[in-house]
Enzyme design. Structure first.
Site, PDB file in Angstrom:
ATOM      1  N   GLU A  37      23.913 -51.823-113.057  1.00 50.03           N
ATOM      2  CA  GLU A  37      25.149 -51.276-112.079  1.00 50.03           C
ATOM      3  C   GLU A  37      23.564 -51.281-111.129  1.00 50.03           C
ATOM      4  O   GLU A  37      23.070 -50.832-109.701  1.00 50.03           O
ATOM      5  CB  GLU A  37      25.332 -49.880-112.617  1.00 50.03           C
ATOM      6  CG  GLU A  37      27.565 -50.111-112.690  1.00 50.03           C
ATOM      7  CD  GLU A  37      27.952 -51.191-111.681  1.00 50.03           C
ATOM      8  OE1 GLU A  37      27.276 -50.878-110.437  1.00 50.03           O
ATOM      9  OE2 GLU A  37      28.809 -51.692-111.484  1.00 50.03           O
ATOM     10  N   TYR A 120      26.092 -42.631-107.034  1.00 49.46           N
ATOM     11  CA  TYR A 120      27.307 -43.693-107.153  1.00 49.46           C
ATOM     12  C   TYR A 120      26.426 -44.351-109.161  1.00 49.46           C
ATOM     13  O   TYR A 120      27.392 -45.162-109.148  1.00 49.46           O
ATOM     14  CB  TYR A 120      26.237 -44.989-106.481  1.00 49.46           C
ATOM     15  CG  TYR A 120      26.792 -46.698-106.686  1.00 49.46           C
ATOM     16  CD1 TYR A 120      27.758 -46.596-106.263  1.00 49.46           C
ATOM     17  CD2 TYR A 120      26.465 -46.505-107.789  1.00 49.46           C
ATOM     18  CE1 TYR A 120      28.542 -48.414-106.346  1.00 49.46           C
ATOM     19  CE2 TYR A 120      26.038 -48.768-107.854  1.00 49.46           C
ATOM     20  CZ  TYR A 120      27.751 -48.492-107.757  1.00 49.46           C
ATOM     21  OH  TYR A 120      28.079 -50.177-107.747  1.00 49.46           O
ATOM     22  N   ASP A 138      30.271 -47.448-103.068  1.00 46.54           N
ATOM     23  CA  ASP A 138      29.051 -48.766-102.385  1.00 46.54           C
ATOM     24  C   ASP A 138      29.250 -49.209-100.781  1.00 46.54           C
ATOM     25  O   ASP A 138      30.596 -48.749 -99.885  1.00 46.54           O
ATOM     26  CB  ASP A 138      28.663 -49.523-102.975  1.00 46.54           C
ATOM     27  CG  ASP A 138      29.529 -50.635-103.305  1.00 46.54           C
ATOM     28  OD1 ASP A 138      30.587 -50.590-103.013  1.00 46.54           O
ATOM     29  OD2 ASP A 138      29.114 -51.717-104.310  1.00 46.54           O
TER      30      ASP A 138
END
Ligand code: SF4
Length: 354
Positions: A37, A120, A138
């Site tokens: 990520e 996020y 995102d």
């Protein structure tokens, strides 16, 4: 709009169409989810794959990462850009080892306390690795949701995402939204005809999905002009290591003007100011300019090749953590920015010509 319909359609599509990516091994390993990520921020999956595989071969566990040197971490990250991500991963791994017995926390709130973990990343790790029903937003998710609900503005996208994320398979749902944005609901020419949400999508019903979300106004990108000196002597080159914190922190560079507010000065003045060497009598040749785009500015470097009779020890290291004469065969082992690799290619061409 019926949330259950959206969840079902999206998960069914994801199960049948998701890409086979190296971080999607089952059961999901929180460390692999975290690293992927972070790497995927601002970066496409196909670029990330080789970096992720090299990283996992060298740092297969959080402990291996925590025990590595920052130099090695930055070297493995070289070329992926946004180097604060690598520094924060390294710092956070050490923090988790020291304060959480090497085990990543499971809630988004606790994850956000780690260096470099924002809303996020915390949401992605908590939902994908720990099945927590928390949203992620995102650029892809933002675009899909704005179109699905025909919202021109994205101020409430986090609230929309939170209202949609299911308690069952929240991670798969979040990944599915991101995957849909990457593969189907693309910025230009979305493939509405094969989209699993086509019957539910307000922007498609309006007939102009590309109008959503409204484009953001981006200010003009300033140009930053710097001087760069490739200083050679006896098969070695003088390098400066940037301070650990800040832009490109911990990376090595050819002696250059600062990237932030560089003074207008000649090559000789710049080298004298930064490392205390007097090049006024040395042979120097202008090789050309290199250009590199950063998020907030464009860097234009005027590159010089300077040859000295023998290595002279720098008198100072203004704005550098350290300076060093590096043997040319050792240069590939240093972590350099892409921009500095370009500078080096320019210098090598000139050296071959000579
Ligand atoms: S129908 Fe079209 S605009 Fe709507 S979510 Fe699907 S791809 Fe995007």
């Amino acid at each position: 709009m019926n949330c259950r319909c959206i969840q079902r359609a999206l998960l069914r599509w994801f199960d049948a169409n998701k890409r086979d990516l190296p971080w999607r091994t089952e059961p999901r390993d929180p460390y692999r989810v975290w690293v992927s990520e972070v790497m995927l921020q601002q970066t496409q999956a196909r670029t990330v794959i080789p970096y992720f595989e090299r990283w996992m071969a060298r740092f297969p566990t959080l402990q291996a990462l925590a025990e590595a040197s920052l130099d090695e971490v930055l070297k493995l990250w070289e070329g992926l850009g946004y180097y604060s991500r690598a520094r924060n991963l390294h710092r956070a791994a050490r923090h988790v080892l020291e304060h959480h017995n090497g085990v990543l926390p499971q809630t988004a709130e606790a994850l956000r306390a780690l260096p470099g973990v924002g809303r996020y990343t915390a949401g992605a790790i908590a939902s994908i690795a720990f099945n927590q029903p928390v949203p992620v937003v995102d650029g892809n998710v933002r675009r899909v949701l704005c179109r699905l609900f025909a919202r021109a503005e994205d101020a409430d996208v986090w609230a929309l995402a939170a209202s949609l994320v299911p308690h069952e398979r929240p991670g798969a749902f979040n990944e599915a939204l991101m995957e849909l944005g990457a593969l189907i609901c693309t910025p230009r020419a979305p493939r509405c005809d094969v989209c699993p949400l086509r019957r539910l999508c307000a922007a498609r019903a309006n007939g102009n999905p590309e109008a959503f979300p409204a484009p953001r106004r981006t200010p003009a990108t300033p140009q930053v002009h710097v001087q760069t000196a490739v200083i050679l002597a006896n098969g070695a080159v003088l390098m400066g290591k940037r301070p650990a914190e800040g832009l490109l922190g911990g990376l090595w560079e050819f002696i250059s003007s600062e990237l932030r507010d560089p003074p207008q000065e000649s090559l000789v003045e710049m080298v004298a100011r930064r490392v205390g060497l007097d090049l006024s009598a040395a042979h120097h040749e202008m090789l050309g300019k290199t250009r590199h785009a950063f998020t907030h500015f464009r860097l234009v470097r005027t590159v010089w090749l300077v040859r000295l009779e023998s290595p002279v020890m720098p008198q100072r290291a203004l704005g550098y953590a350290q300076t060093a004469w590096v043997q040319l065969e050792e240069l590939p082992r240093l972590a350099l920015t892409r921009s500095d690799r370009r500078v080096w290619m320019l210098a090598q061409h000139a050296m071959q010509r000579a």
